[in-house]
Design a protein around this motif. Structure first.
Motif, PDB file in Angstrom:
ATOM      1  N   LEU A  62       4.513   6.108   4.699  1.00 53.82           N
ATOM      2  CA  LEU A  62       3.484   5.264   4.099  1.00 53.82           C
ATOM      3  C   LEU A  62       2.170   6.027   3.941  1.00 53.82           C
ATOM      4  CD1 LEU A  62       5.111   2.663   3.973  1.00 53.82           C
ATOM      5  CD2 LEU A  62       3.325   1.531   5.294  1.00 53.82           C
ATOM      6  N   GLU A  63       1.783   6.733   4.991  1.00 61.85           N
ATOM      7  CA  GLU A  63       0.532   7.491   4.942  1.00 61.85           C
ATOM      8  C   GLU A  63       0.638   8.621   3.917  1.00 61.85           C
ATOM      9  OE1 GLU A  63      -3.303   8.830   5.555  1.00 61.85           O
ATOM     10  OE2 GLU A  63      -2.353   6.912   6.053  1.00 61.85           O
ATOM     11  N   LEU A  64       1.793   9.266   3.863  1.00 57.89           N
ATOM     12  CA  LEU A  64       2.017  10.325   2.889  1.00 57.89           C
ATOM     13  C   LEU A  64       1.839   9.788   1.464  1.00 57.89           C
ATOM     14  CD1 LEU A  64       4.931  12.904   3.033  1.00 57.89           C
ATOM     15  CD2 LEU A  64       4.200  11.906   0.875  1.00 57.89           C
ATOM     16  N   CYS A  65       2.443   8.628   1.225  1.00 60.58           N
ATOM     17  CA  CYS A  65       2.352   8.005  -0.098  1.00 60.58           C
ATOM     18  C   CYS A  65       0.901   7.654  -0.443  1.00 60.58           C
ATOM     19  CB  CYS A  65       3.240   6.764  -0.137  1.00 60.58           C
ATOM     20  SG  CYS A  65       3.611   6.188  -1.797  1.00 60.58           S
ATOM     21  N   GLY A  72      -4.573  10.798  -7.081  1.00 68.60           N
ATOM     22  CA  GLY A  72      -4.174  10.574  -8.463  1.00 68.60           C
ATOM     23  C   GLY A  72      -2.764  11.014  -8.792  1.00 68.60           C
ATOM     24  N   ASN A  73      -1.991  11.443  -7.780  1.00 67.50           N
ATOM     25  CA  ASN A  73      -0.603  11.857  -8.016  1.00 67.50           C
ATOM     26  C   ASN A  73       0.264  10.613  -8.166  1.00 67.50           C
ATOM     27  OD1 ASN A  73       2.111  12.783  -7.743  1.00 67.50           O
ATOM     28  ND2 ASN A  73       1.392  14.584  -6.627  1.00 67.50           N
ATOM     29  N   MET A  74       0.831  10.412  -9.356  1.00 68.65           N
ATOM     30  CA  MET A  74       1.598   9.206  -9.639  1.00 68.65           C
ATOM     31  C   MET A  74       3.096   9.466  -9.744  1.00 68.65           C
ATOM     32  SD  MET A  74      -0.838   7.216  -9.406  1.00 68.65           S
ATOM     33  CE  MET A  74       0.036   5.691  -9.749  1.00 68.65           C
ATOM     34  N   VAL A  75       3.591  10.511  -9.081  1.00 72.40           N
ATOM     35  CA  VAL A  75       5.019  10.797  -9.076  1.00 72.40           C
ATOM     36  C   VAL A  75       5.787   9.579  -8.548  1.00 72.40           C
ATOM     37  CG1 VAL A  75       4.859  11.851  -6.767  1.00 72.40           C
ATOM     38  CG2 VAL A  75       6.813  12.369  -8.225  1.00 72.40           C
ATOM     39  N   PRO A  76       6.912   9.199  -9.158  1.00 67.25           N
ATOM     40  CA  PRO A  76       7.681   8.055  -8.648  1.00 67.25           C
ATOM     41  C   PRO A  76       8.154   8.306  -7.216  1.00 67.25           C
ATOM     42  CG  PRO A  76       8.432   8.666 -10.835  1.00 67.25           C
ATOM     43  CD  PRO A  76       7.496   9.745 -10.393  1.00 67.25           C
ATOM     44  N   VAL A  77       7.994   7.303  -6.355  1.00 66.36           N
ATOM     45  CA  VAL A  77       8.398   7.404  -4.948  1.00 66.36           C
ATOM     46  C   VAL A  77       9.372   6.274  -4.605  1.00 66.36           C
ATOM     47  CG1 VAL A  77       7.624   7.264  -2.550  1.00 66.36           C
ATOM     48  CG2 VAL A  77       6.246   8.518  -4.226  1.00 66.36           C
ATOM     49  N   ILE A  78      10.550   6.657  -4.114  1.00 66.89           N
ATOM     50  CA  ILE A  78      11.518   5.685  -3.605  1.00 66.89           C
ATOM     51  C   ILE A  78      11.488   5.771  -2.087  1.00 66.89           C
ATOM     52  CG2 ILE A  78      13.942   4.988  -3.526  1.00 66.89           C
ATOM     53  CD1 ILE A  78      14.295   6.260  -6.285  1.00 66.89           C
ATOM     54  N   LEU A  79      11.133   4.682  -1.436  1.00 70.83           N
ATOM     55  CA  LEU A  79      10.972   4.641   0.008  1.00 70.83           C
ATOM     56  C   LEU A  79      12.286   4.258   0.679  1.00 70.83           C
ATOM     57  CD1 LEU A  79       8.469   5.043   1.870  1.00 70.83           C
ATOM     58  CD2 LEU A  79       8.193   2.555   1.844  1.00 70.83           C
ATOM     59  N   LEU A  80      12.704   5.036   1.683  1.00 69.05           N
ATOM     60  CA  LEU A  80      13.891   4.719   2.475  1.00 69.05           C
ATOM     61  C   LEU A  80      13.443   4.169   3.820  1.00 69.05           C
ATOM     62  CD1 LEU A  80      16.022   7.979   2.009  1.00 69.05           C
ATOM     63  CD2 LEU A  80      16.059   5.909   0.610  1.00 69.05           C
ATOM     64  N   THR A  81      14.003   3.023   4.236  1.00 68.65           N
ATOM     65  CA  THR A  81      13.578   2.456   5.510  1.00 68.65           C
ATOM     66  C   THR A  81      14.597   1.490   6.067  1.00 68.65           C
ATOM     67  OG1 THR A  81      11.860   1.145   6.599  1.00 68.65           O
ATOM     68  CG2 THR A  81      12.340   0.612   4.317  1.00 68.65           C
ATOM     69  N   ALA A  82      14.581   1.349   7.387  1.00 67.33           N
ATOM     70  CA  ALA A  82      15.419   0.347   8.052  1.00 67.33           C
ATOM     71  C   ALA A  82      14.688  -0.987   8.113  1.00 67.33           C
ATOM     72  CB  ALA A  82      15.774   0.826   9.458  1.00 67.33           C
ATOM     73  N   VAL A  90       6.104  -5.372   1.226  1.00 64.59           N
ATOM     74  CA  VAL A  90       4.759  -5.454   0.653  1.00 64.59           C
ATOM     75  C   VAL A  90       3.929  -4.251   1.087  1.00 64.59           C
ATOM     76  CG1 VAL A  90       2.593  -6.755   0.677  1.00 64.59           C
ATOM     77  CG2 VAL A  90       4.774  -7.964   0.414  1.00 64.59           C
ATOM     78  N   ALA A  91       4.025  -3.885   2.370  1.00 65.57           N
ATOM     79  CA  ALA A  91       3.262  -2.736   2.878  1.00 65.57           C
ATOM     80  C   ALA A  91       3.659  -1.455   2.142  1.00 65.57           C
ATOM     81  CB  ALA A  91       3.489  -2.570   4.374  1.00 65.57           C
ATOM     82  N   GLY A  92       4.966  -1.291   1.902  1.00 65.07           N
ATOM     83  CA  GLY A  92       5.436  -0.113   1.192  1.00 65.07           C
ATOM     84  C   GLY A  92       4.914  -0.051  -0.230  1.00 65.07           C
ATOM     85  N   LEU A  93       4.975  -1.171  -0.914  1.00 63.41           N
ATOM     86  CA  LEU A  93       4.499  -1.212  -2.298  1.00 63.41           C
ATOM     87  C   LEU A  93       2.984  -1.055  -2.369  1.00 63.41           C
ATOM     88  CD1 LEU A  93       6.810  -4.071  -3.590  1.00 63.41           C
ATOM     89  CD2 LEU A  93       7.034  -1.626  -4.053  1.00 63.41           C
ATOM     90  N   ASP A  94       2.280  -1.655  -1.403  1.00 61.90           N
ATOM     91  CA  ASP A  94       0.821  -1.525  -1.372  1.00 61.90           C
ATOM     92  C   ASP A  94       0.395  -0.076  -1.127  1.00 61.90           C
ATOM     93  OD1 ASP A  94       0.296  -4.131  -1.936  1.00 61.90           O
ATOM     94  OD2 ASP A  94      -0.129  -4.740   0.133  1.00 61.90           O
ATOM     95  N   ASP A  98       7.100   3.102  -5.433  1.00 57.70           N
ATOM     96  CA  ASP A  98       7.582   2.447  -6.644  1.00 57.70           C
ATOM     97  C   ASP A  98       8.825   1.607  -6.389  1.00 57.70           C
ATOM     98  OD1 ASP A  98       5.975   3.813  -9.013  1.00 57.70           O
ATOM     99  OD2 ASP A  98       6.445   5.357  -7.549  1.00 57.70           O
ATOM    100  N   ASP A  99       9.575   1.958  -5.337  1.00 58.69           N
ATOM    101  CA  ASP A  99      10.831   1.268  -5.065  1.00 58.69           C
ATOM    102  C   ASP A  99      11.149   1.382  -3.587  1.00 58.69           C
ATOM    103  OD1 ASP A  99      13.133  -0.168  -5.577  1.00 58.69           O
ATOM    104  OD2 ASP A  99      13.820   1.157  -7.183  1.00 58.69           O
ATOM    105  N   TYR A 100      12.198   0.692  -3.176  1.00 52.04           N
ATOM    106  CA  TYR A 100      12.455   0.438  -1.767  1.00 52.04           C
ATOM    107  C   TYR A 100      13.960   0.353  -1.580  1.00 52.04           C
ATOM    108  CZ  TYR A 100      11.051  -1.955   2.600  1.00 52.04           C
ATOM    109  OH  TYR A 100      10.810  -2.301   3.892  1.00 52.04           O
ATOM    110  N   VAL A 101      14.542   1.203  -0.746  1.00 48.28           N
ATOM    111  CA  VAL A 101      15.980   1.153  -0.446  1.00 48.28           C
ATOM    112  C   VAL A 101      16.146   1.013   1.064  1.00 48.28           C
ATOM    113  CG1 VAL A 101      18.187   2.378  -0.561  1.00 48.28           C
ATOM    114  CG2 VAL A 101      16.566   2.541  -2.463  1.00 48.28           C
ATOM    115  N   VAL A 102      16.876  -0.030   1.466  1.00 50.65           N
ATOM    116  CA  VAL A 102      17.026  -0.329   2.895  1.00 50.65           C
ATOM    117  C   VAL A 102      18.240   0.389   3.469  1.00 50.65           C
ATOM    118  CG1 VAL A 102      17.345  -2.168   4.598  1.00 50.65           C
ATOM    119  CG2 VAL A 102      15.932  -2.577   2.566  1.00 50.65           C
TER     120      VAL A 102
END
Length: 224
Positions: A62-65, A72-82, A90-94, A98-102
């Motif tokens: 999250l902090e990295l994102c 200003g780096n808008m590279v697409p980010v897919i977050l992996l999380t349990a 919501v925290a991930g998107l905020d 860009d996306d979220y895979v559980v």
């Protein structure tokens, strides 16, 4: 050219599995195993997409994102999380994901989301140029610093377009003269310095960070 994907995941076996699957699909893949190494790789290698684990040693996903988005780096980010609570999503998107895979996830789902986000980035207006929070559209000749519109003269725009089309490259004064003013320019040789000053005044009107840097004795470069 095949897309370059950066995988930032501290579980070595999972990272290697994702790397193998992405390479099998034809992508170029690099891997980082902690947050700080991942942040450096994201800034230096300029990937087309990042697959990012939430829980990382060093700094969290999250902090990295957040840090990427802050520059200003808008590279697409897919977050992996349990984590699968709505508040976590919501925290991930905020944070700018860009996306979220559980976890645990099917590799087919991850690959489908990778394809979808890469498809969207290739549909971006080819006339758009962006660096940090600075954006320029060659067709409409509009310039923005974040959400702030910047009014430029025709020659100021041409100079900025040349700089933003060659980010992080040190451009010599004679290169700039030839490409912005033309080979037959016979005017004042200090014209570049004058227009760089005009651009800086307009781009930094609200105390924004300086992006046009002087390389003494050589020329200019657009970089953080």
């Amino acid at each position: 050219m095949n897309a370059n994907i950066l995988v930032i995941e501290d579980e070595v076996k999972l990272a290697q599995f994702i790397e193998l699957e992405l390479k099998y699909e034809g992508y170029q893949v690099s891997v980082a195993y902690d947050g700080l190494a991942g942040l450096s790789a994201a800034r230096e290698s300029n990937p087309d997409l990042i697959v990012l684990d939430w829980m990382l040693p060093g700094i969290s996903g999250l902090e990295l994102c957040r840090r990427l988005r802050a520059t200003g780096n808008m590279v697409p980010v897919i977050l992996l999380t349990a984590k699968d609570d709505v508040s976590d999503r919501v925290a991930g998107l905020d944070a700018g994901a860009d996306d979220y895979v559980v976890k645990p996830f099917s590799v087919e789902e991850l690959l489908a989301r990778v394809r979808a986000h890469l498809r969207r980035t290739t549909e971006i207006d080819p006339d758009e140029r962006q660096f940090a929070d600075l954006s320029l559209n060659r067709r409409t000749r509009e310039v923005f610093r974040g959400d702030r519109a910047v009014e430029l003269t025709a020659k100021e725009f041409d100079l900025l377009e040349y700089l933003i089309s060659h980010p992080r490259q040190v451009l010599k004064r004679d290169q700039i003269l030839e490409n912005v003013w033309g080979y037959d320019f016979m005017g004042d040789s200090n014209i570049i310095e004058v227009y760089i000053r005009y651009l800086r005044l307009k781009l930094e009107a609200e105390n924004e960070k300086r992006l046009i840097q002087t390389v003494r004795g050589v020329g200019y470069v657009l970089r953080d």
